[in-house]
Design an enzyme around this catalytic site. Structure first.
Site, mmCIF file in Angstrom:
data_model
loop_
_atom_site.group_PDB
_atom_site.id
_atom_site.type_symbol
_atom_site.label_atom_id
_atom_site.label_comp_id
_atom_site.label_asym_id
_atom_site.label_seq_id
_atom_site.Cartn_x
_atom_site.Cartn_y
_atom_site.Cartn_z
ATOM 1 N N GLU A 40 39.047 33.953 41.703
ATOM 2 C CA GLU A 40 38.750 34.848 42.824
ATOM 3 C C GLU A 40 38.180 34.002 43.963
ATOM 4 O O GLU A 40 37.510 32.995 43.737
ATOM 5 C CB GLU A 40 37.719 35.867 42.348
ATOM 6 C CG GLU A 40 37.199 36.833 43.398
ATOM 7 C CD GLU A 40 36.061 37.699 42.852
ATOM 8 O OE1 GLU A 40 35.857 38.795 43.389
ATOM 9 O OE2 GLU A 40 35.367 37.262 41.894
ATOM 10 N N LYS A 106 41.407 44.361 44.225
ATOM 11 C CA LYS A 106 40.363 44.640 43.241
ATOM 12 C C LYS A 106 39.941 46.104 43.282
ATOM 13 O O LYS A 106 39.566 46.632 44.331
ATOM 14 C CB LYS A 106 39.169 43.729 43.522
ATOM 15 C CG LYS A 106 38.034 43.828 42.518
ATOM 16 C CD LYS A 106 36.931 42.829 42.911
ATOM 17 C CE LYS A 106 35.786 42.839 41.934
ATOM 18 N NZ LYS A 106 34.717 41.898 42.389
ATOM 19 N N CYS A 142 37.386 39.774 38.364
ATOM 20 C CA CYS A 142 35.938 39.696 38.165
ATOM 21 C C CYS A 142 35.331 40.952 37.530
ATOM 22 O O CYS A 142 35.508 41.200 36.349
ATOM 23 C CB CYS A 142 35.266 39.364 39.501
ATOM 24 S SG CYS A 142 33.650 38.559 39.348
#
Length: 280
Positions: A40, A106, A142
């Site tokens: 990321e 995300k 993440c």
């Protein structure tokens, strides 16, 4: 299939970050990898004015990575920032290379441990998968790793490898949580999990950027039965692992969690095995 995990420390310097991508992707292809996964925020590290660097997927950064991937003949997966709603950005993964063009925004934003990603980032709304040599990969970022349903959704869409790209926030117990979560998501879905974090900045000799999460290292490849197939050190590294995707059927026969799963409605009532209830 050989997969490379490029654990790096990105900075505020986009040109330097691109050269890291070039170097690691070149080394990965020389090692025979079909896919190389970066963390990321590869494009630009957190702790910087992301609205000033965010570019559309047709912009200069993505175009350069796309061209590089095509020239090398390898699929690259990395984190970048694209324009979001208002003054926010989207935390985007780009997968690009021969026969592959996919992106993922995300979904689960890091509003935890005193951090509020939603103040600066617009959340994504849908899963994203891509295929290489007959193997389907699912994309996650993440904080997403804390949400099993996303990984199950990728598996339902055919993913046998789930990728998680991270810039994992350090703190008491956080590295242990990362290790536990990536193994749990593999076991939840009997998929391989390829987890690429930013390298630990302290171990790499980089100064910490206040309270902004950067990375703890601990990138790894996990088998569908939760075994660690390869693990990176804390510092920048390139880890190449050969995934036995042909043996996935044996793992799912031993641990048939996907076929045994029962879904629940909003009232907590279980549906019949093999059916899916979509929660509101």
């Amino acid at each position: 299939m050989k997969i490379a995990i490029a654990q790096i420390n990105s900075t505020s310097d986009l040109e330097a970050n691109f050269e890291l991508v070039r170097d690691q992707a070149t080394r990965a292809r020389e090692a025979g990898a079909a896919v190389v996964v970066f963390p990321e925020a590869t494009m630009c590290a957190f702790g910087n004015r992301l609205t000033e660097v965010a570019e559309p997927l047709e912009g200069p950064w993505a175009t350069r990575v796309r061209k590089l991937s095509a020239e090398l003949g390898i699929v690259t997966v990395h984190g970048m920032f694209t324009p979001g709603e208002g003054a926010r950005v989207r935390n985007t993964l780009l997968a690009t290379g021969p026969g592959v063009e996919a992106s993922y925004d995300k979904i689960h934003l890091y509003d935890a441990f005193g951090f509020a990603e939603s103040e600066a980032v617009t959340a994504g709304e849908s899963i994203s998968t891509f295929e290489v040599e007959g193997t389907t990969f699912g994309l996650t970022t993440c904080y997403d790793v804390r949400f099993p349903d996303l990984y199950r959704a990728n598996a339902a869409a055919g993913a046998t490898v789930n990728i998680v790209c991270a810039s994992w926030g350090d703190g008491p117990g956080k590295a242990e949580q990362w290790d536990t979560l990536i193994r749990a998501r593999a076991l939840d879905t009997t998929t391989f999990v390829v987890a690429c974090d930013q390298a630990d900045p302290a171990a790499s000799g980089h100064p910490a950027a206040g309270s902004t999460p950067l990375g703890v290292g601990h990138s790894a490849a996990i088998s569908p039965l939760g075994q660690t197939l390869a693990a990176a050190p804390l510092t920048p590294s390139l880890t190449v692992v050969d995934l036995d995707v042909a043996g996935l059927g044996d793992a799912r026969a031993k641990l048939p969690v996907l076929s045994n799963a029962r879904r629940f409605d909003a009232a907590g009532v279980a549906a019949a095995p093999g059916t899916t209830t979509v929660l509101p």
